[in-house]
Design an enzyme around this catalytic site. Structure first.
Site, PDB file in Angstrom:
ATOM      1  N   LYS A   1       1.407  -2.524   7.161  1.00 10.35           N
ATOM      2  CA  LYS A   1       1.879  -2.195   5.547  1.00 10.35           C
ATOM      3  C   LYS A   1       3.521  -1.951   5.662  1.00 10.35           C
ATOM      4  CE  LYS A   1      -1.499  -3.427   3.449  1.00 10.35           C
ATOM      5  NZ  LYS A   1      -1.539  -4.702   2.667  1.00 10.35           N
TER       6      LYS A   1
ATOM      7  N   TYR B   1      -3.215   0.136  10.511  1.00 13.71           N
ATOM      8  CA  TYR B   1      -3.200  -0.256   9.226  1.00 13.71           C
ATOM      9  C   TYR B   1      -1.707   0.259   8.703  1.00 13.71           C
ATOM     10  CZ  TYR B   1      -3.959  -0.603   4.028  1.00 13.71           C
ATOM     11  OH  TYR B   1      -3.642  -0.852   2.562  1.00 13.71           O
TER      12      TYR B   1
ATOM     13  N   SER C   1       0.833  -1.341   0.168  1.00  9.00           N
ATOM     14  CA  SER C   1       0.049  -0.133   0.012  1.00  9.00           C
ATOM     15  C   SER C   1       0.643   1.153   0.093  1.00  9.00           C
ATOM     16  CB  SER C   1      -0.976  -0.010   1.397  1.00  9.00           C
ATOM     17  OG  SER C   1      -1.493   1.380   1.315  1.00  9.00           O
TER      18      SER C   1
END
Length: 233
Positions: free
Chosen positions: A149, A145, A132
């Site tokens: 990542k 998150y 991402s």
């Protein structure tokens, strides 16, 4: 030898939706695809497609990972597209939320890759982690998150060095905002508008993965950032 026996084998996780679905369909043009996911209806639809074998599994479960790899006698490509979305800030986080994200976004792909390494080494295969933009820069309000990542990107970078002698290629394909059910759910939870015309199409991520898979044998494509044509602040 049948045509399917001659085909290289690609394992695609998160194949029942979004990017994973499109990646599985694209690779099935010239690979035997093992499409891994949890949605029974989506798996049934994939299983009916040419050159795709559906495999139901929750990859956070070690026994499921073992069963998946035990069913394989060859692996040329592994694409880790399974993910968990949503924005959770540090003040809103909990031990459970950290564990959920790390299990799905880091530990499961790491462990599945570890189990597949002997097969990957035997054919000098390719591992692709779907990362991402949050893997290289901060995503405000999304500490959990973003951290997961960043960890996935670190895993890919170290694995690439460690597997250099074996010939296994390791890539991170890092999409920006993509028109997937996961993004739609995340934006809805955050009270943000849904503007699919501004987002990357999942088919475009599948083409980026194809670019990595089809790289000539003298190179590996280490990092692919896929951004929307018009950046979204």
């Amino acid at each position: 030898m049948t045509e399917s026996a001659r085909r290289p084998v690609a394992v695609v996780t998160g194949a029942t939706s979004g990017m994973g679905w499109q990646i599985a369909l694209d690779l099935a043009r010239d690979h035997e695809v093992i499409a891994v996911g949890r949605s029974a209806s989506a798996l049934a639809e994939l299983d009916a497609r040419p050159n795709i074998r559906a495999f139901a599994a929750d990859l956070t479960d070690a026994a499921a990972r073992d069963a998946l790899v035990a069913s394989l006698d060859r692996v040329d490509v592994v694409v880790h597209a399974a993910a968990l979305g949503g924005a959770i800030s540090l003040p809103d986080s909990s031990t459970d939320s950290w564990l959920a994200y790390l299990q799905i976004c880091v530990i499961a792909p790491a462990e599945l890759t570890r189990l597949c390494l002997p097969l990957l080494r035997s054919v000098q295969g390719t591992v692709i982690f779907i990362g991402s933009g949050a893997g290289t820069r901060p995503a405000p309000g999304s500490a959990v998150y973003t951290a997961s990542k960043h960890a996935l990107r670190g895993l890919a970078d170290v694995l690439r060095i460690d597997e250099a002698a074996s010939g296994v290629r390791v890539s991170t394909v890092a999409p920006g905002p993509t028109d997937t059910p996961m993004l739609q759910s995340s934006r809805g939870e955050a009270g943000l508008p849904w503007e699919p015309e501004r987002y990357i199409r999942p088919e475009s991520i599948a083409r980026a993965v194809r670019f990595v898979v089809d790289a000539s044998p003298d190179v590996q494509i280490t990092d692919v950032a896929v951004r929307p044509r018009r950046e979204i602040a």
